[in-house]
Design a protein around this motif. Sequence first.
Motif, PDB file in Angstrom:
ATOM      1  N   LYS A   5       0.831  -1.210   0.000  1.00 12.66           N
ATOM      2  CA  LYS A   5       0.000   0.000   0.000  1.00 12.66           C
ATOM      3  C   LYS A   5       0.862   1.255   0.000  1.00 12.66           C
ATOM      4  O   LYS A   5       1.903   1.311   0.662  1.00 12.66           O
ATOM      5  N   LEU A   6       0.406   2.247  -0.761  1.00 18.32           N
ATOM      6  CA  LEU A   6       0.989   3.587  -0.756  1.00 18.32           C
ATOM      7  C   LEU A   6      -0.121   4.574  -0.443  1.00 18.32           C
ATOM      8  O   LEU A   6      -1.157   4.584  -1.117  1.00 18.32           O
ATOM      9  N   THR A   7       0.082   5.408   0.576  1.00 20.78           N
ATOM     10  CA  THR A   7      -0.864   6.496   0.860  1.00 20.78           C
ATOM     11  C   THR A   7      -0.223   7.809   0.443  1.00 20.78           C
ATOM     12  O   THR A   7       0.963   8.041   0.693  1.00 20.78           O
ATOM     13  N   ILE A   8      -1.008   8.649  -0.218  1.00 20.32           N
ATOM     14  CA  ILE A   8      -0.539   9.954  -0.699  1.00 20.32           C
ATOM     15  C   ILE A   8      -1.508  11.009  -0.205  1.00 20.32           C
ATOM     16  O   ILE A   8      -2.722  10.919  -0.454  1.00 20.32           O
ATOM     17  N   ASP A   9      -0.971  12.020   0.493  1.00 18.45           N
ATOM     18  CA  ASP A   9      -1.795  13.135   0.960  1.00 18.45           C
ATOM     19  C   ASP A   9      -1.456  14.392   0.171  1.00 18.45           C
ATOM     20  O   ASP A   9      -0.274  14.690  -0.080  1.00 18.45           O
ATOM     21  N   MET A  10      -2.499  15.131  -0.221  1.00 16.72           N
ATOM     22  CA  MET A  10      -2.340  16.367  -0.998  1.00 16.72           C
ATOM     23  C   MET A  10      -3.272  17.435  -0.454  1.00 16.72           C
ATOM     24  O   MET A  10      -4.320  17.117   0.130  1.00 16.72           O
ATOM     25  N   ASN A  11      -2.904  18.703  -0.649  1.00 15.31           N
ATOM     26  CA  ASN A  11      -3.793  19.780  -0.235  1.00 15.31           C
ATOM     27  C   ASN A  11      -4.860  20.026  -1.307  1.00 15.31           C
ATOM     28  O   ASN A  11      -4.788  19.509  -2.425  1.00 15.31           O
ATOM     29  N   GLU A  12      -5.845  20.832  -0.947  1.00 17.49           N
ATOM     30  CA  GLU A  12      -6.979  21.040  -1.844  1.00 17.49           C
ATOM     31  C   GLU A  12      -6.579  21.703  -3.151  1.00 17.49           C
ATOM     32  O   GLU A  12      -7.073  21.339  -4.231  1.00 17.49           O
ATOM     33  N   ALA A  13      -5.657  22.685  -3.079  1.00 19.36           N
ATOM     34  CA  ALA A  13      -5.234  23.371  -4.299  1.00 19.36           C
ATOM     35  C   ALA A  13      -4.557  22.406  -5.264  1.00 19.36           C
ATOM     36  O   ALA A  13      -4.775  22.449  -6.483  1.00 19.36           O
ATOM     37  N   THR A  14      -3.730  21.514  -4.728  1.00 17.71           N
ATOM     38  CA  THR A  14      -3.033  20.548  -5.576  1.00 17.71           C
ATOM     39  C   THR A  14      -4.012  19.602  -6.244  1.00 17.71           C
ATOM     40  O   THR A  14      -3.946  19.366  -7.463  1.00 17.71           O
ATOM     41  N   ILE A  15      -4.940  19.046  -5.479  1.00 13.96           N
ATOM     42  CA  ILE A  15      -5.859  18.078  -6.053  1.00 13.96           C
ATOM     43  C   ILE A  15      -6.760  18.718  -7.096  1.00 13.96           C
ATOM     44  O   ILE A  15      -7.077  18.112  -8.143  1.00 13.96           O
ATOM     45  N   GLU A  16      -7.154  19.978  -6.890  1.00  5.25           N
ATOM     46  CA  GLU A  16      -7.987  20.663  -7.872  1.00  5.25           C
ATOM     47  C   GLU A  16      -7.228  20.878  -9.174  1.00  5.25           C
ATOM     48  O   GLU A  16      -7.776  20.687 -10.269  1.00  5.25           O
ATOM     49  N   GLN A  17      -5.958  21.272  -9.075  1.00  3.57           N
ATOM     50  CA  GLN A  17      -5.155  21.486 -10.273  1.00  3.57           C
ATOM     51  C   GLN A  17      -4.924  20.176 -11.026  1.00  3.57           C
ATOM     52  O   GLN A  17      -4.993  20.132 -12.261  1.00  3.57           O
ATOM     53  N   LEU A  18      -4.649  19.111 -10.302  1.00  7.84           N
ATOM     54  CA  LEU A  18      -4.427  17.824 -10.959  1.00  7.84           C
ATOM     55  C   LEU A  18      -5.684  17.357 -11.688  1.00  7.84           C
ATOM     56  O   LEU A  18      -5.629  16.872 -12.823  1.00  7.84           O
ATOM     57  N   ARG A  19      -6.828  17.530 -11.041  1.00  4.47           N
ATOM     58  CA  ARG A  19      -8.071  17.118 -11.680  1.00  4.47           C
ATOM     59  C   ARG A  19      -8.400  17.999 -12.879  1.00  4.47           C
ATOM     60  O   ARG A  19      -8.807  17.501 -13.945  1.00  4.47           O
ATOM     61  N   ASP A  20      -8.234  19.326 -12.735  1.00  2.00           N
ATOM     62  CA  ASP A  20      -8.568  20.255 -13.817  1.00  2.00           C
ATOM     63  C   ASP A  20      -7.727  19.991 -15.061  1.00  2.00           C
ATOM     64  O   ASP A  20      -8.186  20.205 -16.193  1.00  2.00           O
ATOM     65  N   HIS A  21      -6.476  19.544 -14.865  1.00  2.00           N
ATOM     66  CA  HIS A  21      -5.575  19.310 -15.995  1.00  2.00           C
ATOM     67  C   HIS A  21      -5.462  17.828 -16.348  1.00  2.00           C
ATOM     68  O   HIS A  21      -4.546  17.422 -17.061  1.00  2.00           O
ATOM     69  N   HIS A  22      -6.398  17.032 -15.823  1.00  2.00           N
ATOM     70  CA  HIS A  22      -6.545  15.628 -16.206  1.00  2.00           C
ATOM     71  C   HIS A  22      -5.265  14.824 -15.960  1.00  2.00           C
ATOM     72  O   HIS A  22      -4.786  14.095 -16.840  1.00  2.00           O
ATOM     73  N   PHE A  23      -4.742  14.946 -14.757  1.00  2.00           N
ATOM     74  CA  PHE A  23      -3.587  14.164 -14.354  1.00  2.00           C
ATOM     75  C   PHE A  23      -4.049  12.826 -13.783  1.00  2.00           C
ATOM     76  O   PHE A  23      -5.174  12.676 -13.308  1.00  2.00           O
ATOM     77  N   ALA A  24      -3.144  11.850 -13.824  1.00  2.00           N
ATOM     78  CA  ALA A  24      -3.341  10.558 -13.163  1.00  2.00           C
ATOM     79  C   ALA A  24      -2.023  10.167 -12.508  1.00  2.00           C
ATOM     80  O   ALA A  24      -0.972  10.771 -12.766  1.00  2.00           O
ATOM     81  N   LEU A  25      -2.089   9.166 -11.649  1.00  2.00           N
ATOM     82  CA  LEU A  25      -0.892   8.635 -11.004  1.00  2.00           C
ATOM     83  C   LEU A  25      -0.421   7.413 -11.776  1.00  2.00           C
ATOM     84  O   LEU A  25      -1.213   6.522 -12.088  1.00  2.00           O
ATOM     85  N   PHE A  26       0.888   7.372 -12.082  1.00  2.00           N
ATOM     86  CA  PHE A  26       1.459   6.245 -12.813  1.00  2.00           C
ATOM     87  C   PHE A  26       2.619   5.659 -12.011  1.00  2.00           C
ATOM     88  O   PHE A  26       3.391   6.387 -11.388  1.00  2.00           O
ATOM     89  N   GLY A  27       2.720   4.333 -12.043  1.00  2.00           N
ATOM     90  CA  GLY A  27       3.781   3.645 -11.316  1.00  2.00           C
ATOM     91  C   GLY A  27       4.564   2.721 -12.227  1.00  2.00           C
ATOM     92  O   GLY A  27       4.013   2.122 -13.163  1.00  2.00           O
ATOM     93  N   LEU A  28       5.874   2.605 -11.968  1.00  2.00           N
ATOM     94  CA  LEU A  28       6.746   1.674 -12.665  1.00  2.00           C
ATOM     95  C   LEU A  28       7.505   0.860 -11.625  1.00  2.00           C
ATOM     96  O   LEU A  28       7.837   1.370 -10.548  1.00  2.00           O
ATOM     97  N   HIS A  29       7.784  -0.398 -11.936  1.00  2.00           N
ATOM     98  CA  HIS A  29       8.322  -1.350 -10.971  1.00  2.00           C
ATOM     99  C   HIS A  29       9.732  -1.761 -11.394  1.00  2.00           C
ATOM    100  O   HIS A  29       9.979  -2.065 -12.560  1.00  2.00           O
ATOM    101  N   ALA A  30      10.659  -1.801 -10.450  1.00  2.00           N
ATOM    102  CA  ALA A  30      12.037  -2.185 -10.743  1.00  2.00           C
ATOM    103  C   ALA A  30      12.180  -3.694 -10.845  1.00  2.00           C
ATOM    104  O   ALA A  30      11.416  -4.456 -10.242  1.00  2.00           O
ATOM    105  N   VAL A  31      13.189  -4.134 -11.606  1.00  2.00           N
ATOM    106  CA  VAL A  31      13.465  -5.558 -11.760  1.00  2.00           C
ATOM    107  C   VAL A  31      14.955  -5.742 -12.021  1.00  2.00           C
ATOM    108  O   VAL A  31      15.572  -4.954 -12.728  1.00  2.00           O
ATOM    109  N   ALA A  32      15.528  -6.779 -11.427  1.00  2.00           N
ATOM    110  CA  ALA A  32      16.899  -7.188 -11.737  1.00  2.00           C
ATOM    111  C   ALA A  32      16.814  -8.275 -12.805  1.00  2.00           C
ATOM    112  O   ALA A  32      15.939  -9.149 -12.744  1.00  2.00           O
TER     113      ALA A  32
END
Length: 239
Positions: A5-32
Motif C-alpha cells: 500500500k501507498l498512501t498519498i496526501d495532498m492539499n486542496e489546491a493541488t488536487i484541484e489542479q491535478l483534476r482540472d488538468h486531467h492528471f493521473a498517477l502512474f507507477g513503474l516497478h524495478a526488476v533485476a
Amino acid sequence: MEQHKLTIDMNEATIEQLRDHHFALFGLHAVATSASGAPTIWLSVHYLERHMEVTWQETYSMFTTRHRTMAPSTKVVATHNYPAPLGSVLTVAGNDGAGIVTPGGPAGHMEIDNTGRTDLGAGLCIHDTHGMYQPIGIFDLIDVDLFQPVQKMAFFFSPIPHMAGEIVTRSLGPGVLLDYAMARNNTLAMEYDLHNGWAAENRPYAKAIAANEPLNPTLIIRSSALQALAMQRQRTTSR
C-alpha cells in the motif's frame, strides 16, 4: 502474496489542479535481470483524492510477445501470459511465444527459456491496483532470461494520455522512487504538492526523480551475477 500500500496526501489546491488538468498517477516497478530491455508503466490510478490509498498484490506472471520494439510510448501487449510463483521456469517452444511453466528455477527468480528459433520479447507482469497483470518491462528473449522482482517503485503524476504497458525510458515529470524493502507492513506514506513536488527529504525510503531523468538505470538493474547464471542455465538446458 502480501498486499502493498501507498498512501498519498495532498492539499486542496493541488488536487484541484491535478483534476482540472486531467492528471493521473502512474507507477513503474524495478526488476533485476540478465536481459536488455526497457521499463513500462505498470500501474495507473485515474481517480485522485486528497488522501489516496493505492494498493496492489505482488503477484507475478511471465509473458512473451512477438513484438519486441523498445521504442518509447509503444504499448507492450503480451501474446501469452503465464501466472506463476517465484522459482518457476517458462519453457517457450512455439514461434509465437507459447510455452509450459514448470518448477525448478533459481529460488526467488523467474526464468524464461527460448528453445524455439524465433527471437521474442518477454518479461514479468505484476498485478496492478485492479488485480490485472501488467508488464513491468519488455526484454529481448534470445536464449535464457532471468528476472528477480525488486521492491522499488517509481511514481509520477502526469496527464492521462499515458497507459499501462507503455514503454517509458524517461521520467514522466518530477517523481519519487520508493523502497518497499524499508516499509513496515508493506506500507509507505508520502505527501505531494503541486509546487514543491514529492516530500522525499529526510525519508530514507524515498528518493526524488528529476523531470526527464533516464529510467533504465533506476528500474532495469542489469546484474552480472544473473547474466552469469543465465549462461550457466543456458548450457544446462541445451544439453
